[in-house]
Design a protein around this motif. Structure first.
Motif, short mmCIF file in Angstrom:
data_model
loop_
_atom_site.label_atom_id
_atom_site.label_comp_id
_atom_site.label_asym_id
_atom_site.label_seq_id
_atom_site.Cartn_x
_atom_site.Cartn_y
_atom_site.Cartn_z
N ASP A 27 14.58 12.57 -23.13
CA ASP A 27 14.18 13.93 -22.83
C ASP A 27 13.18 14.43 -23.87
OD1 ASP A 27 15.97 13.71 -20.80
OD2 ASP A 27 17.33 15.29 -21.48
N MET A 28 12.53 15.53 -23.57
CA MET A 28 11.51 16.06 -24.49
C MET A 28 12.12 16.42 -25.85
SD MET A 28 9.17 18.37 -21.89
CE MET A 28 9.45 19.75 -22.93
N GLY A 29 11.39 16.07 -26.91
CA GLY A 29 11.78 16.48 -28.25
C GLY A 29 12.84 15.65 -28.92
N LEU A 30 13.13 14.45 -28.39
CA LEU A 30 14.19 13.62 -28.97
C LEU A 30 13.67 12.39 -29.70
CD1 LEU A 30 17.07 13.82 -26.32
CD2 LEU A 30 16.58 15.27 -28.28
N GLY A 31 12.38 12.38 -30.03
CA GLY A 31 11.92 11.36 -30.97
C GLY A 31 11.26 10.12 -30.40
N LYS A 32 10.64 10.21 -29.23
CA LYS A 32 9.97 9.02 -28.68
C LYS A 32 8.86 8.53 -29.61
CE LYS A 32 8.99 11.20 -24.85
NZ LYS A 32 9.82 12.41 -25.08
N THR A 33 8.07 9.47 -30.13
CA THR A 33 6.97 9.11 -31.03
C THR A 33 7.50 8.40 -32.27
OG1 THR A 33 5.73 11.05 -30.27
CG2 THR A 33 4.99 10.01 -32.31
N HIS A 34 8.56 8.94 -32.87
CA HIS A 34 9.13 8.35 -34.07
C HIS A 34 9.69 6.95 -33.80
CE1 HIS A 34 9.08 12.69 -34.74
NE2 HIS A 34 9.11 12.45 -36.03
N GLN A 35 10.30 6.77 -32.65
CA GLN A 35 10.86 5.45 -32.32
C GLN A 35 9.76 4.41 -32.17
OE1 GLN A 35 14.35 5.42 -29.51
NE2 GLN A 35 13.88 7.61 -29.39
N ILE A 36 8.65 4.80 -31.57
CA ILE A 36 7.53 3.87 -31.43
C ILE A 36 6.93 3.53 -32.79
CG2 ILE A 36 5.16 3.65 -30.59
CD1 ILE A 36 7.24 3.04 -28.47
N ILE A 37 6.81 4.52 -33.66
CA ILE A 37 6.30 4.26 -35.01
C ILE A 37 7.23 3.27 -35.73
CG2 ILE A 37 5.84 5.28 -37.28
CD1 ILE A 37 5.03 7.86 -35.79
N GLY A 38 8.53 3.45 -35.57
CA GLY A 38 9.49 2.52 -36.15
C GLY A 38 9.35 1.13 -35.57
N LEU A 39 9.12 1.05 -34.26
CA LEU A 39 8.97 -0.26 -33.62
C LEU A 39 7.71 -0.97 -34.12
CD1 LEU A 39 9.69 -2.40 -31.54
CD2 LEU A 39 8.56 -1.00 -29.79
N ILE A 40 6.60 -0.24 -34.21
CA ILE A 40 5.36 -0.84 -34.71
C ILE A 40 5.55 -1.33 -36.14
CG2 ILE A 40 2.95 -0.38 -35.34
CD1 ILE A 40 2.86 1.63 -33.02
N THR A 41 6.24 -0.54 -36.96
CA THR A 41 6.52 -0.95 -38.34
C THR A 41 7.32 -2.24 -38.37
OG1 THR A 41 6.45 1.32 -39.16
CG2 THR A 41 7.65 -0.27 -40.49
N ALA A 42 8.34 -2.34 -37.51
CA ALA A 42 9.16 -3.55 -37.47
C ALA A 42 8.34 -4.77 -37.04
CB ALA A 42 10.33 -3.35 -36.50
N LEU A 43 7.48 -4.58 -36.04
CA LEU A 43 6.65 -5.69 -35.57
C LEU A 43 5.71 -6.17 -36.66
CD1 LEU A 43 5.76 -4.42 -31.97
CD2 LEU A 43 7.36 -6.24 -32.58
N LYS A 44 5.14 -5.24 -37.42
CA LYS A 44 4.16 -5.59 -38.44
C LYS A 44 4.82 -6.14 -39.71
CE LYS A 44 0.24 -4.48 -38.00
NZ LYS A 44 -0.92 -5.23 -37.43
#
Length: 219
Positions: free
Chosen positions: A1-18
């Motif tokens: 739902d809106m405002g529950l951190g989708k952007t932050h989760q993707i940033i975390g995923l990119i960090t993990a991949l890199k």
């Protein structure tokens, strides 16, 4: 739902991949123009080790920025205009924020999104991802091409019996097929984790030209 951190989760995923998987190459974020700088600000704040480049404006140079960029952030419009340039690079991950913008398969934006090459693709949305099963099929064709079969077979297997015949057996079957790949976080499920409401008031100062137009409109 809106405002529950989708952007932050993707940033975390990119960090993990890199960092953990040591994957080479940049990530790609495609989003509405209005949230490009929001993405850039959050990456800068929470993942300063990632070099983010906003690929937008009249003087954009993709190849020049490529060697030093970990995350490209661009708009749906620029993706559509520069798809030949963008699709020449293979991305670690491609993320389509507000993916419902791509639900129409007849648009150039949809066709451009199909051409982007990435190890994995994700679609984000703070609203229901489809209004019809046709929309659902289009979005899956971007992030998981081929998974739901051809448009014709999908129509015969699911759209026709569900939307015309109200076939609950087929509806349950489709839910079983797509459910593992639709990750939904609801406010109800995380209500006890949410902090008190935060209000962030920002004042936007008008330029002289904008102020003049505003005064003219009031008159």
């Amino acid at each position: 739902d809106m405002g529950l951190g989708k952007t932050h989760q993707i940033i975390g995923l990119i960090t993990a991949l890199k960092q953990q998987r040591k994957q080479k190459g940049p990530a790609l974020i495609v989003c509405p123009t209005t949230v490009m700088y929001h993405w850039h600000n959050l990456i800068t704040k929470y993942a300063p080790h990632l070099h983010a480049t906003i690929y937008h404006g009249t003087e954009r140079m993709f190849q020049k920025a490529l060697p030093e960029t970990d995350v490209f952030i661009t708009s749906f419009g620029i993706m559509r205009q520069d798809i030949d340039t963008i699709s020449s690079t293979g991305f670690v991950i491609a993320v389509f924020d507000e993916i419902q913008n791509l639900k129409n398969k007849d648009t150039l934006s949809f066709k451009a999104a199909e051409l982007i090459r990435a190890h994995s693709k994700y679609g984000l949305s703070g609203t229901p991802i489809e209004n019809s099963l046709t929309d659902l099929k289009a979005l899956f064709d971007i992030v998981m091409p081929g998974y739901l079969g051809s448009d014709r077979s999908f129509y015969e297997r699911f759209i026709k019996p569900i939307e015309s015949g109200n076939d609950n057996k087929r509806r349950r079957r489709l839910h079983t097929i797509v459910n593992p790949f639709v990750l939904r976080r609801t406010k109800k499920s995380v209500l006890h984790e949410l902090p008190p409401k935060i209000e962030d008031t920002r004042i936007c100062r008008l330029s002289d030209e904008q102020a003049g137009m505003y005064r003219d409109t009031i008159k």
